[in-house]
Design an enzyme around this catalytic site. Structure first.
Site, PDB file in Angstrom:
ATOM      1  N   MET A  26       0.845  -1.197   0.000  1.00 50.31           N
ATOM      2  CA  MET A  26       0.000   0.000   0.000  1.00 50.31           C
ATOM      3  C   MET A  26       0.886   1.255   0.000  1.00 50.31           C
ATOM      4  SD  MET A  26      -3.454  -0.899   2.071  1.00 50.31           S
ATOM      5  CE  MET A  26      -2.852  -0.628   3.702  1.00 50.31           C
ATOM      6  N   GLY A  27       2.152   1.089  -0.408  1.00 45.06           N
ATOM      7  CA  GLY A  27       3.052   2.236  -0.476  1.00 45.06           C
ATOM      8  C   GLY A  27       3.578   2.629   0.890  1.00 45.06           C
ATOM      9  N   HIS A  33       9.339  -3.527   3.592  1.00 44.35           N
ATOM     10  CA  HIS A  33       8.850  -3.771   2.229  1.00 44.35           C
ATOM     11  C   HIS A  33      10.020  -4.073   1.280  1.00 44.35           C
ATOM     12  CE1 HIS A  33       5.557  -0.920   3.631  1.00 44.35           C
ATOM     13  NE2 HIS A  33       4.844  -1.931   3.194  1.00 44.35           N
ATOM     14  N   LYS A 149       5.693 -11.674   7.189  1.00 44.05           N
ATOM     15  CA  LYS A 149       5.152 -12.300   8.399  1.00 44.05           C
ATOM     16  C   LYS A 149       4.688 -11.268   9.418  1.00 44.05           C
ATOM     17  CE  LYS A 149       7.748 -16.610   8.539  1.00 44.05           C
ATOM     18  NZ  LYS A 149       8.660 -17.430   9.344  1.00 44.05           N
ATOM     19  N   LYS A 150       5.051 -10.022   9.233  1.00 39.89           N
ATOM     20  CA  LYS A 150       4.584  -8.973  10.139  1.00 39.89           C
ATOM     21  C   LYS A 150       3.046  -9.000  10.201  1.00 39.89           C
ATOM     22  CE  LYS A 150       4.217  -4.719  11.975  1.00 39.89           C
ATOM     23  NZ  LYS A 150       2.886  -4.381  11.543  1.00 39.89           N
ATOM     24  N   LEU A 185       9.078  -2.971  11.877  1.00 35.49           N
ATOM     25  CA  LEU A 185       8.874  -1.840  10.961  1.00 35.49           C
ATOM     26  C   LEU A 185       7.443  -1.877  10.433  1.00 35.49           C
ATOM     27  CD1 LEU A 185      12.199  -1.618   8.920  1.00 35.49           C
ATOM     28  CD2 LEU A 185      11.624  -0.688  11.172  1.00 35.49           C
ATOM     29  N   SER A 186       6.824  -0.705  10.386  1.00 37.84           N
ATOM     30  CA  SER A 186       5.438  -0.589   9.935  1.00 37.84           C
ATOM     31  C   SER A 186       5.216   0.836   9.444  1.00 37.84           C
ATOM     32  CB  SER A 186       4.489  -0.875  11.107  1.00 37.84           C
ATOM     33  OG  SER A 186       3.202  -0.355  10.834  1.00 37.84           O
ATOM     34  N   SER A 187       4.386   0.957   8.414  1.00 34.23           N
ATOM     35  CA  SER A 187       4.063   2.301   7.928  1.00 34.23           C
ATOM     36  C   SER A 187       3.442   3.134   9.033  1.00 34.23           C
ATOM     37  CB  SER A 187       3.101   2.221   6.747  1.00 34.23           C
ATOM     38  OG  SER A 187       3.715   1.523   5.693  1.00 34.23           O
TER      39      SER A 187
END
Ligand code: PAF
Length: 282
Positions: A26-27, A33, A149-150, A185-187
């Site tokens: 989703m960018g 990513h 897997k996140k 890590l996550s947006s």
């Protein structure tokens, strides 16, 4: 790197290029990513990534409108990671009319955990992934897709969808990338204030503690350990949705002692206005 917007453009761009390796996103791309993109690189003849913020998987009160859109930076990162084609449809390209046909995943897998707290989420995810797969793998008749897997439950739901519909797509799992302190890590980490960012690792610490407690030979019943983990996280200022130990293969609660290496601790909790998820296999 080629940028395409429509399904016919994508199908044309892929014709004669062999079997794709595909990473849907989703960018707002981060190193997690990009690790998936690098992992996917040798798994196909042509590397495709999609950038599409999928309205169908957001509840009305969620962050669809404010979800970070970082197009130029995303393209630069994808190009540097060796991506051949970016598929970035506008909403009207992917949903030219209201999407009234949807994928209804098995409630036993999709209405628990994330699906319980975000009703309809996996219907939205499966519907868009099915549509993306049909576009990306149309020309070749199949290929490989990499999911992190996140989003553990998402990975399981997509695997089951592929199996149930006999889709010619190999699903490969990518490990979770973490910051130096252990935060996945996550947006959505970008929503955290500096103080919240410093505290955010407490979610993964809580999962480590839960997994350790559940692995002890004289472990208390899981329900008690989970309750304790939720209370501790709440004392640290979080609003937990769930902290739980499940069987990896079906995400159901284990009935009795489980063999080592078959379980996963999963958690979701809100820190201020930001909802974070994480998990730990053990
Ligand atoms: O994991 C995500 O970013 C999304 O759920 C996905 C798989 C791209 C579908 O919109």
């Amino acid at each position: 790197m080629q940028i395409v917007r429509t399904l016919p453009e994508l199908r044309a761009a892929l014709a004669g290029r062999g079997r794709p390796a595909f990473v849907p996103t989703m960018g707002n791309l981060h190193d997690g990513h990009i690790a998936l993109v690098r992992q996917a690189r040798p798994l196909g003849d042509v590397l495709v990534s999609s950038i599409f913020v999928n309205r169908l998987q957001f509840l009305p009160h969620e962050d669809f409108d404010s979800y970070p859109r970082t197009w130029d930076a995303d393209c630069a990162k994808l190009e540097a990671a060796g991506c051949d084609i970016v598929f970035a449809p506008r909403e009207g390209d992917l949903y030219p009319e209201p999407q009234t046909f949807k994928i209804q995943p098995d409630p036993a897998l999709a209405d628990i955990l994330e699906g319980h707290f975000r009703p309809g989420f996996f219907t939205g995810v499966c519907t868009v992934v099915m549509k993306l797969f049909s576009a990306v793998f149309f020309a070749s008749g199949g290929g490989t897709a990499v999911f992190g897997k996140k989003d553990y439950q998402q990975l399981m739901v997509i695997r089951r969808m592929v199996q149930q519909f006999a889709l010619p797509v190999d699903i490969v799992a990518g490990n979770t990338e973490r910051a130096a302190d252990g935060l996945a890590l996550s947006s959505r980490n970008g929503y955290l204030s500096p103080e919240q960012r410093a505290a955010a690792v407490q979610l993964s610490q809580a999962l480590h503690a839960l997994a350790q407690a559940a692995s002890a030979p004289d472990a208390a019943p899981l329900a008690a350990l989970e309750q304790q983990a939720m209370e501790q996280l709440a004392q640290q200022g979080w609003a937990p949705n769930y902290l739980t130990v499940r069987q990896r293969d079906d995400l159901q609660a284990p009935q009795g002692p489980a063999a080592p290496g078959t379980l996963v601790a999963l958690g979701a909790a809100r820190l201020g206005g930001t909802r974070l998820i994480d998990n730990l296999e053990f």
